[in-house]
Design a protein around this motif. Sequence first.
Motif, PDB file in Angstrom:
ATOM      1  N   ASN A  39      -7.875  -8.833  -4.364  1.00  0.00           N
ATOM      2  CA  ASN A  39      -8.065  -8.732  -2.905  1.00  0.00           C
ATOM      3  C   ASN A  39      -6.858  -9.198  -2.099  1.00  0.00           C
ATOM      4  OD1 ASN A  39     -10.809  -7.768  -3.128  1.00  0.00           O
ATOM      5  ND2 ASN A  39     -11.403  -9.875  -3.639  1.00  0.00           N
ATOM      6  N   GLY A  40      -5.682  -8.981  -2.672  1.00  0.00           N
ATOM      7  CA  GLY A  40      -4.446  -9.262  -1.941  1.00  0.00           C
ATOM      8  C   GLY A  40      -4.382 -10.660  -1.377  1.00  0.00           C
ATOM      9  N   PHE A  41      -4.024 -10.747  -0.092  1.00  0.00           N
ATOM     10  CA  PHE A  41      -3.887 -12.033   0.578  1.00  0.00           C
ATOM     11  C   PHE A  41      -5.163 -12.456   1.313  1.00  0.00           C
ATOM     12  CE2 PHE A  41       0.551 -10.143   1.048  1.00  0.00           C
ATOM     13  CZ  PHE A  41       1.084 -10.852  -0.039  1.00  0.00           C
ATOM     14  N   LEU A  85      -2.583  -5.997  -9.858  1.00  0.00           N
ATOM     15  CA  LEU A  85      -2.948  -7.410  -9.794  1.00  0.00           C
ATOM     16  C   LEU A  85      -3.235  -7.812  -8.354  1.00  0.00           C
ATOM     17  CD1 LEU A  85      -3.061 -10.143 -11.496  1.00  0.00           C
ATOM     18  CD2 LEU A  85      -0.746 -10.550 -10.629  1.00  0.00           C
ATOM     19  N   PHE A  86      -2.417  -7.284  -7.449  1.00  0.00           N
ATOM     20  CA  PHE A  86      -2.592  -7.579  -6.030  1.00  0.00           C
ATOM     21  C   PHE A  86      -3.950  -7.094  -5.530  1.00  0.00           C
ATOM     22  CE2 PHE A  86      -2.073  -6.436  -1.517  1.00  0.00           C
ATOM     23  CZ  PHE A  86      -1.591  -7.634  -1.000  1.00  0.00           C
ATOM     24  N   PHE A  87      -4.277  -5.848  -5.798  1.00  0.00           N
ATOM     25  CA  PHE A  87      -5.522  -5.272  -5.272  1.00  0.00           C
ATOM     26  C   PHE A  87      -6.763  -5.747  -6.026  1.00  0.00           C
ATOM     27  CE2 PHE A  87      -2.455  -2.128  -3.558  1.00  0.00           C
ATOM     28  CZ  PHE A  87      -2.776  -2.298  -2.216  1.00  0.00           C
ATOM     29  N   LYS A 134       0.825  -1.216   0.000  1.00  0.00           N
ATOM     30  CA  LYS A 134       0.000   0.000   0.000  1.00  0.00           C
ATOM     31  C   LYS A 134       0.855   1.259   0.000  1.00  0.00           C
ATOM     32  CE  LYS A 134      -4.201  -1.819   2.197  1.00  0.00           C
ATOM     33  NZ  LYS A 134      -5.095  -1.752   3.365  1.00  0.00           N
ATOM     34  N   ALA A 135       2.001   1.201   0.677  1.00  0.00           N
ATOM     35  CA  ALA A 135       2.872   2.380   0.770  1.00  0.00           C
ATOM     36  C   ALA A 135       3.696   2.609  -0.489  1.00  0.00           C
ATOM     37  CB  ALA A 135       3.803   2.226   1.971  1.00  0.00           C
ATOM     38  N   SER A 136       3.832   1.602  -1.325  1.00  0.00           N
ATOM     39  CA  SER A 136       4.653   1.739  -2.537  1.00  0.00           C
ATOM     40  C   SER A 136       3.992   2.699  -3.519  1.00  0.00           C
ATOM     41  CB  SER A 136       4.850   0.369  -3.198  1.00  0.00           C
ATOM     42  OG  SER A 136       3.609  -0.170  -3.622  1.00  0.00           O
TER      43      SER A 136
END
Length: 369
Positions: free
Chosen positions: A215-217, A210-212, A122-124
């Motif tokens: 829904n991430g993990f 792709l991560f978001f 999220k911080a990236s």
Amino acid sequence: MSFTILFFAFLVIVCIQITYYFTFLFSFSIKREEVRLKKHIPVSVIICAKNEAENLQRNLPLIAEQEYSDFEIVLVNDSSSDETLSVMERFKKHHSNIKIVDAKPIEAFWGNKKYALTLGIKASKHNFLVFTDADCRPNSSKWLQHISSKFSNQKAIVLGYGAYAKKRFSILNSLIRFETVFTALQYFSYASLGRAYMGVGRNMAYRKELFFNNNGFNGHMAIKSGDDDLFINEVADDKNTAICVSKESFTVSEPKTAFKDWISQKRRHISTASLYKSNHQILLGLFYTSQLLFLILGTLLLLIGYKWVWVVTLVVLRYIVQLASFGLAAKKLNEVGLIFLTPFLELFLISTQLSIFIANLISTPKHWK
């Protein structure tokens, strides 16, 4: 009659093994790596560290000094109790492209690396994310160039190779490196065939979107391990995954030096396999089962002497195909010294994996570190 059934069962097992190894051979081992370095796309390197002060001190300079024009380093302190945060802050004073995320422990995600990684993601600030661990060092100053070059409009995931440092006169070290090459042979082959099922957090990359978008993990947040393999297993498809195996793109980690520590690490890794997609579980399970039965049935038939000439011929044929597949992969992954130890290391590894599987049925590891 029973010996005949045993022999034909062995014949089927050998055919299954040869089919797998020929598949690995043609999908990965003999393929040449195409190196086409592209314009430097902006990337965020994310490193999640828990009590890694010494490793960060040693390896961060090699990452900060990458020959790459546009990248940031996101350092995530995962509730460390040593000097990890202080080391991060010292490096930040000298590198303007370093960002620190101090992940405080909260009850809902206590000791969960995925929670800390999510905060780092999220911080990236860039859409292209490259992941490695604090105990990893890039194999060259062009590591980021090679990994990022595999991204394209279609390829949203890049699987790299995370090697382990060589230690002379160590059986454990040879076994660790053998298992690493053997696993890489499989996941690179499957990815090349459009069936990617895992990656290693020591060296991989994917798009932030792709991560978001997936829904991430969230689908496996309660599982303490699997931030790399379970996520890739969930989001990879037949078109969105690339592999990068140029020697400049490797990362190198210090391996475990105590057998019990390595076993503990493997128990945690193997425990996630039961959560893979069913088709991956079937393919991987069949391969391991055929390995185990090859050793058991082959040994039994040789001991009783039934059709021993045929049995020896089948054993030799299987090892020739295996050595061709594994040997070329080992050469590509800079592990030529392991080739002639393959039969012995394979026997040791299969036995160890069986004992780990049984141990995990009794009690599953629950902690990241």
